[in-house]
Design an enzyme around this catalytic site. Structure first.
Site, short mmCIF file in Angstrom:
data_model
loop_
_atom_site.label_atom_id
_atom_site.label_comp_id
_atom_site.label_asym_id
_atom_site.label_seq_id
_atom_site.Cartn_x
_atom_site.Cartn_y
_atom_site.Cartn_z
CG HIS A 70 -4.75 -0.53 3.50
ND1 HIS A 70 -5.30 -0.11 2.21
CD2 HIS A 70 -4.14 0.36 4.30
CE1 HIS A 70 -4.24 0.53 2.33
NE2 HIS A 70 -3.97 0.87 3.47
CG ASN A 71 -6.86 -2.00 -1.21
OD1 ASN A 71 -6.00 -1.13 0.12
ND2 ASN A 71 -6.81 -2.12 -2.35
CE LYS A 84 -2.91 -2.29 -0.66
NZ LYS A 84 -3.90 -2.44 -1.94
CB SER A 112 -0.67 0.12 1.01
OG SER A 112 -1.32 1.19 1.45
CD GLU A 139 -7.32 3.47 -0.43
OE1 GLU A 139 -7.11 3.04 -1.69
OE2 GLU A 139 -6.78 2.75 -0.56
#
Length: 474
Positions: free
Chosen positions: A186-187, A183, A129, A190
């Site tokens: 995380h996205n 990940k 990232s 986001e």
């Protein structure tokens, strides 16, 4: 061919090329390969004089890296990864480590790790990232796979990752697909964070009639306080860019794209039974934004309230309230994401440290934020914390921001300004803090029409029971 490189990197798109330069910057000679020859030659011309070994076939690529090999694939997720792995496998030897640095579906990573393991090879799913800037100068890196494979990669990953006062922004996340799962979440966070910021912008723009330049000042000020983050920082910068006298953001078509990781987050959350309403609301908002022509047509037919601009005194109060609402809703979003990682860790026996996930997100990644320091400390106090909302620091913050948060959501509703993420975050908060929810009625309805049974609070010892609610004699 005599091995010359310490690391190999395949795939010289924007992310791959930048990551390769980052690796070489930190003293690791790097073999590079790309399926398209033109991109390879352009890269070689750009890095002339550096410690790169250009290769023009997979055989040459593999042979040029010292054993046991460390090979990083920066390829499009899905078919291209599987196809390349099939070609690589006959060329590799026991002990070699292959890394997938793309945004792959974590179950694909689990499958690939098992398949390569049978051949004595190690496979690592690496979440990367930070965008192209992060890849070039220091990303947040989330590797999952066997710990021994991570230890082989550790000198490289720690060198190239972002650094904060808490150390390098990388750690071993856990076995098989753990890195790609983290990940993915995380996205998802986001997506939700970007939607919350967009809603704050929209309320200030349409509700208070503020100009882009004024909002740029507001966001820049917010970036010096508790909601300081990369996304708040770039929002201030985006709002300040002009084309002539016109803010460039006003010329951007209001249709947002997506690449799939946010959707995966919502899908697996349903599978694991973890509510992530802010992430789901952000996805819905992007889909609705894509219906531009239909929305334009509907705007002349479907009626809503008129939103008058606020006076100066009301504007100042609104700005303060929106800041507080954004702070509270962000906490709820991180709480949802961390809960999802925790549930997957339990389901797949990954033993992920949530404290470490907050730590490695502090630098390099898109969702880096001051808030992550507080999240880190919350999991230091209690590693198995079920929700950030139960942490004493966050509990106090939520109590302090509540009035403003509720007022902001109410203003949006009264003025007809959609605030799906902000509203869903508040509903999540109120649901989580409610000892009583109306699903007693829902379960009674299910039993009434489908004999799905229910449990009695006054007689838990009876287990699941059925009642003939409709007098049908069944």
């Amino acid at each position: 061919m005599t091995a010359q490189a310490q690391v190999g990197l395949a795939g010289l798109g924007v992310m791959g090329a930048n990551l390769a330069m980052n690796i070489e910057d930190h003293g690791f000679s790097t073999a590079v390969w790309n399926r398209g020859a033109e991109a390879l030659e352009q890269f070689v011309a750009k890095v002339k004089g550096k410690k790169f070994v250009p290769t023009r076939s997979l055989e040459e690529f593999v042979a040029s890296v010292e054993r046991p090999r460390r090979l990083i694939l920066m390829l499009t997720a899905g078919g291209p990864v599987d196809q390349t792995l099939e070609k690589l496998k006959p060329l590799l030897q026991e002990g070699d480590v292959v890394v997938d640095g793309g945004n792959s579906w974590f179950k694909d990573t689990q499958r690939r790790e098992q398949e390569l393991g049978k051949a004595g090879l190690s496979f690592v799913g690496l979440g990367v990232s930070g965008g192209e800037e992060g890849a070039r100068y220091g990303p947040s890196l989330m590797p999952g796979g066997k710990k021994e494979a991570f230890e082989r990669l550790q000198p490289v990953l720690e060198s190239i990752s972002a650094k904060t006062d808490s150390g390098p922004c990388t750690t071993w996340v856990g076995p098989d697909g753990a890195g790609h799962f983290v990940k993915m979440v995380h996205n998802g966070i986001e997506y939700a964070d970007m939607q919350l910021i967009a809603e704050a912008y929209d309320l200030l723009r349409r509700g208070a009639g503020l100009s882009a330049s004024r909002m740029a000042e507001i966001f820049a000020g917010w970036n010096k306080g508790p909601i300081e983050s990369f996304l708040i920082e770039i929002t201030a910068k985006v709002l300040s860019v002009k084309e002539g006298d016109t803010p460039l953001v006003d010329l951007v078509l209001d249709k947002a794209g997506q690449k799939g990781t946010g959707k995966w987050t919502a899908q697996i959350a349903l599978d694991l039974g973890v509510p992530v309403p802010s992430i789901a609301a952000a996805l819905d908002a992007r889909v609705l934004s894509s219906m531009k022509e239909e929305r334009v047509a509907a705007s002349g037919v479907v009626q809503g309230p008129f939103a008058p601009a606020l006076d100066r005194a009301a504007e100042k109060a609104l700005v303060e309230d929106v800041h507080a609402a954004l702070h509270a809703a962000k906490i709820c979003t991180y709480a949802q994401g961390m809960r999802l990682i925790q549930a997957a860790s339990n389901e797949y026996k990954w033993n992920i440290s949530l404290r470490e996930m907050a730590r490695i997100w502090k630098g390099g990644c898109i969702i880096r934020a001051r808030l992550l320091d507080t999240i880190m400390k919350a999991f230091e106090r209690r590693a198995d914390l079920p929700s950030l909302l139960l942490d004493p620091d966050f509990s106090q913050t939520m109590k302090a921001q509540q009035r403003a948060w509720r007022d902001v959501v109410a203003i949006g509703a009264r003025q007809g300004i959609p605030m799906p993420a902000m509203t869903s975050a508040l509903a999540y908060y109120d649901s989580y803090r409610s000892a009583e929810l109306p699903q007693n009625l829902t379960q009674a309805q299910r039993d009434a029409f489908g004999a799905h049974t229910y449990q009695r609070r006054d007689h838990p010892e009876r287990g699941f029971v059925h009642t003939d609610w409709l007098g049908t004699g069944k």
